[in-house]
Scaffold this active site. Structure first.
Site: not given
Ligand code: GLP
Length: 263
Positions: A72, A143, A141
């Site tokens: 992304d 995702h 959440d």
């Molecule tokens: C962002 C990214 C995700 C990632 C998420 C969690 O939203 N688009 O791909 O998994 O953050 O990030 P972190 O690993 O910093 O908690």
């Protein structure tokens, strides 16, 4: 689904990196038949990337014949902004390994026609023969990539509006200023990730415990988009003890016993 429970972040990062390295080595990639790797951003995969860089530096692994597709990118954030996912990937991974820049694919969130950009991305993945291994993290959440709660579980690469939860979570990279966090992103879809031959998620810390519970121990739901991985034939979730805080005792014990060979 395979669930690997490691004591802490360091150990889970090492496990995940060894797994990825072994898959690349086993594939014996060539320029004609490269290994196609899906890449995430966020703090979760940092340790995994560090371990892969160490293996490259030690001469144990090469990325010469690896093609990457990132999950992304923010919309309307300049590519050279320090918090763009372009910057993240080059700073934390690509600049430290021998990957060919032309083999790196990251969505362009500044494209004139964002829909065409997303469609073209799907075409490029298909032309590359599909993703061999999609690595990923999990948002608090639940995702996956930027497939926010409510995303279609068969979605493809597209524009996604970020939820308030995600804007809050990601504001830590923008001096805590919510107004500076982009409100939209381009993201591969859940369907795109599901098409990969293998998926490997890393999940660390107590703040991910609820998401992990819904991902592996709850019902499949568009409210927790990573739960769709329950339908994937080759999905692995590598987590640490803290992330397991909300799993049922039965689930926790089952996965530990399975990996220890006690079952
Ligand atoms: C962002 C990214 C995700 C990632 C998420 C969690 O939203 N688009 O791909 O998994 O953050 O990030 P972190 O690993 O910093 O908690």
């Amino acid at each position: 689904m395979r669930v690997i429970i490691e004591p802490d972040y360091e150990a889970l990062s090492k496990w995940a990196a060894n797994y990825v390295a072994n898959r690349i080595l086993a594939a014996k990639p060539t320029p004609e038949k490269p290994f196609v790797l899906g890449c995430p951003t966020g703090s979760s995969p940092l340790g995994l990337y560090r371990n892969l860089i160490d293996m490259y530096t030690a001469g144990k692994l090469s990325f010469q014949n690896v093609v990457t597709f990132n999950m992304d990118e923010y919309v309307n954030l300049p590519e050279d902004h320090p918090e763009s996912y372009h910057s993240f990937m080059w700073n934390n991974f690509f600049s430290h390994i021998d990957i060919k820049p032309e083999n790196v694919h990251i969505l362009n969130g500044n494209a004139h026609d964002l829909i065409a950009e997303c469609n073209h991305y799907e075409e490029m993945i298909a032309e590359a023969g599909g993703v061999d291994l999609f690595m990923g993290g999990i948002g608090p959440d639940g995702h996956l990539a930027f497939n926010e709660p409510g995303s279609s579980l068969s979605s493809r690469t597209r524009i996604k509006t970020l939820t308030t939860d995600t804007i809050h979570a990601n504001s830590r990279f923008f001096n805590g200023d919510l107004s500076l966090v982009p409100k939209q992103a381009l993201t591969v879809g859940i369907g795109t990730v599901m098409d990969a031959k293998e998926v490997l998620l890393v999940c660390s810390g107590h703040n991910k415990a609820r998401a992990l519970k819904h991902c592996i121990d709850g019902d499949i739901s568009h409210k927790w988009t990573s739960s769709m991985l329950q339908m994937h034939p080759h999905a692995i979730v590598v987590c640490d003890e803290a992330a397991c805080d909300e799993l049922t005792v039965g689930t926790y014990k089952y996965y530990l016993d399975k990996e220890r060979g006690n079952l």
